[in-house]
Design an enzyme around this catalytic site. Structure first.
Site, PDB file in Angstrom:
ATOM      1  N   PRO A  13       0.724  -1.125   0.040  1.00 11.42           N
ATOM      2  CA  PRO A  13      -0.096   0.084   0.132  1.00 11.42           C
ATOM      3  C   PRO A  13       0.981   1.257   0.054  1.00 11.42           C
ATOM      4  O   PRO A  13       1.481   1.536   0.856  1.00 11.42           O
ATOM      5  CB  PRO A  13      -0.915  -0.096   1.191  1.00 11.42           C
ATOM      6  N   CYS A  96       3.140   3.542   9.008  1.00 10.43           N
ATOM      7  CA  CYS A  96       3.380   4.875   8.264  1.00 10.43           C
ATOM      8  C   CYS A  96       3.818   6.040   9.360  1.00 10.43           C
ATOM      9  O   CYS A  96       3.239   6.010  10.400  1.00 10.43           O
ATOM     10  CB  CYS A  96       2.028   5.363   7.568  1.00 10.43           C
ATOM     11  N   LYS A 135       0.450  -4.936   9.267  1.00  8.95           N
ATOM     12  CA  LYS A 135       1.701  -4.070   8.614  1.00  8.95           C
ATOM     13  C   LYS A 135       2.461  -3.249   9.524  1.00  8.95           C
ATOM     14  O   LYS A 135       1.891  -2.164   9.857  1.00  8.95           O
ATOM     15  CB  LYS A 135       1.356  -3.523   7.223  1.00  8.95           C
ATOM     16  N   HIS A 167       7.940  -4.303   7.859  1.00  7.05           N
ATOM     17  CA  HIS A 167       8.848  -3.522   6.963  1.00  7.05           C
ATOM     18  C   HIS A 167      10.092  -3.391   7.756  1.00  7.05           C
ATOM     19  O   HIS A 167      10.118  -2.881   9.119  1.00  7.05           O
ATOM     20  CB  HIS A 167       8.353  -1.960   6.746  1.00  7.05           C
ATOM     21  N   ASN A 207       9.047  -6.757   4.088  1.00  7.91           N
ATOM     22  CA  ASN A 207       8.873  -5.552   3.125  1.00  7.91           C
ATOM     23  C   ASN A 207      10.019  -4.558   3.494  1.00  7.91           C
ATOM     24  O   ASN A 207      10.671  -4.716   4.516  1.00  7.91           O
ATOM     25  CB  ASN A 207       7.453  -4.885   3.487  1.00  7.91           C
ATOM     26  N   GLY A 208      10.473  -3.702   2.331  1.00  9.32           N
ATOM     27  CA  GLY A 208      11.419  -2.654   2.636  1.00  9.32           C
ATOM     28  C   GLY A 208      12.677  -2.875   1.842  1.00  9.32           C
ATOM     29  O   GLY A 208      13.498  -3.800   1.943  1.00  9.32           O
TER      30      GLY A 208
END
Length: 339
Positions: A13, A96, A135, A167, A207-208
């Site tokens: 996202p 985020c 996430k 992440h 992720n990342g």
């Protein structure tokens, strides 16, 4: 052969990027990867224009809705609405780092409140039948990543959550911009690999900074899935090899075929009043690194924003890149004959 689940490869996202038009383009390239919406706050879901916020094309399946919020009751209701709209997964954003997100007490700042995250996830999981997932980052600011990550995961697991997207960076809530938070904090892939090794019953997606399918394949030796972010957006053509390379299923899809598949969708959206540029902006990197890529970007960027622009702009850009490739092929054949 075992059929791998969609989370084996997913597209992250990304605010202002992974809207419904972007997701349809990505689906033309991969029929198997799991796609995610931009983050949508619970307040927007509960009180906003749901067609605008939640509407999507059926071709996008499997597609997950990412929510932002920290009130369990609101998250549960937003999750129920998302499930009713047809989403295949409900995901909570705990990663985020933007100031706007922090002021609303959601996103990465929730890494400091793992008990609240677990409460939120329990409410979501109880509200829906589709998977409820998290996430997160590995930590924020001065947290010890091993303690913050494992602590959050363990609390959520006890609340019934089994699927985590991690992440593999800290987020610095003060002093770094959201963009800097995607690059400056160092990656710690081995910590995420160890999370999977020590919690084998959980589904762990990393992720990342994953820039290629080669890197994704390396990670899949350690974890259950890989989530691509900017690499999938800026060079979407790599998704055209994903079904074959990652899922062992299907044929590669090149940029030309993706455009041919995308045009009928563009035509339908134009008829509904959507501006061409809202769709072509996601296509700029489709021919990255290929002869004519600059001309492709120029035509879409300059011509696509004009009033009344239609699919003829895409066709013109496609003809330009096709012509340049044919010229290069012809020159190569001539050189071969001369040799």
């Amino acid at each position: 052969m075992q059929r791998l689940p969609p989370h084996t490869l997913s597209v992250a996202p990304m605010m202002d990027w992974t809207d419904r038009h972007c997701r349809v383009l990505h689906r033309t390239l991969s029929g198997r990867a799991l796609l995610y919406t931009e983050m949508v706050t619970t307040g927007a879901v509960l009180n906003g224009d749901r067609e605008k916020l939640l509407g999507f094309d059926p071709v996008e399946h499997p597609v997950a809705l990412q929510l932002g919020g920290s009130e369990p009751a609101d998250l549960a209701e937003a999750a129920r609405i998302g499930e009713a709209w047809g989403y295949d997964e409900i995901n909570l954003n705990v990663g985020c780092p933007s100031d706007r997100v922090q002021s609303g007490r959601f996103g990465a700042c929730l890494m400091r409140e793992p008990e609240l995250v677990a409460e939120c996830m329990a409410a979501i999981a109880e509200a829906v039948r589709v998977p409820a997932t998290v996430k997160c980052r590995i930590g924020v600011d001065d947290q010890n990543p091993e303690e913050s990550l494992f602590g959050l995961v363990d609390l959520c697991a006890r609340a019934g959550v089994s699927h985590f997207v991690v992440h593999a960076r800290k987020a610095w809530l003060k002093g770094l911009s959201p963009k800097e938070n995607r690059d400056i904090p160092p990656l710690d892939y081995p910590l995420v690999w160890r999370l999977k090794a020590e919690r084998p019953e959980l589904t762990i997606v990393i992720n990342g900074g994953v820039a290629s399918l080669d890197e994704a394949e390396d990670h899949l030796r350690h974890v259950d899935g890989v989530m691509l972010g900017r690499a999938a957006y800026h060079t979407p053509g790599l998704l055209g090899e994903a079904d074959r390379r990652i899922f062992g299923d299907g044929q590669d899809v090149d940029g030309f075929e993706a455009v041919r598949r995308y045009i009928p969708y563009v035509e339908r959206q134009l008829s509904a009043g959507v501006h061409l540029a809202a769709m072509t902006r996601h296509m700029l990197g489709l021919f990255h690194g290929m002869p004519g890529a600059r001309a492709w970007r120029r035509i879409l960027t300059v011509e696509g924003v004009k009033a009344g622009a239609g699919v003829e702009v895409i066709e013109r850009a496609l003809a330009e890149i096709s012509g340049l490739q044919e010229q290069r092929l012809a020159r190569g054949l001539e050189a071969g004959e001369a040799a």
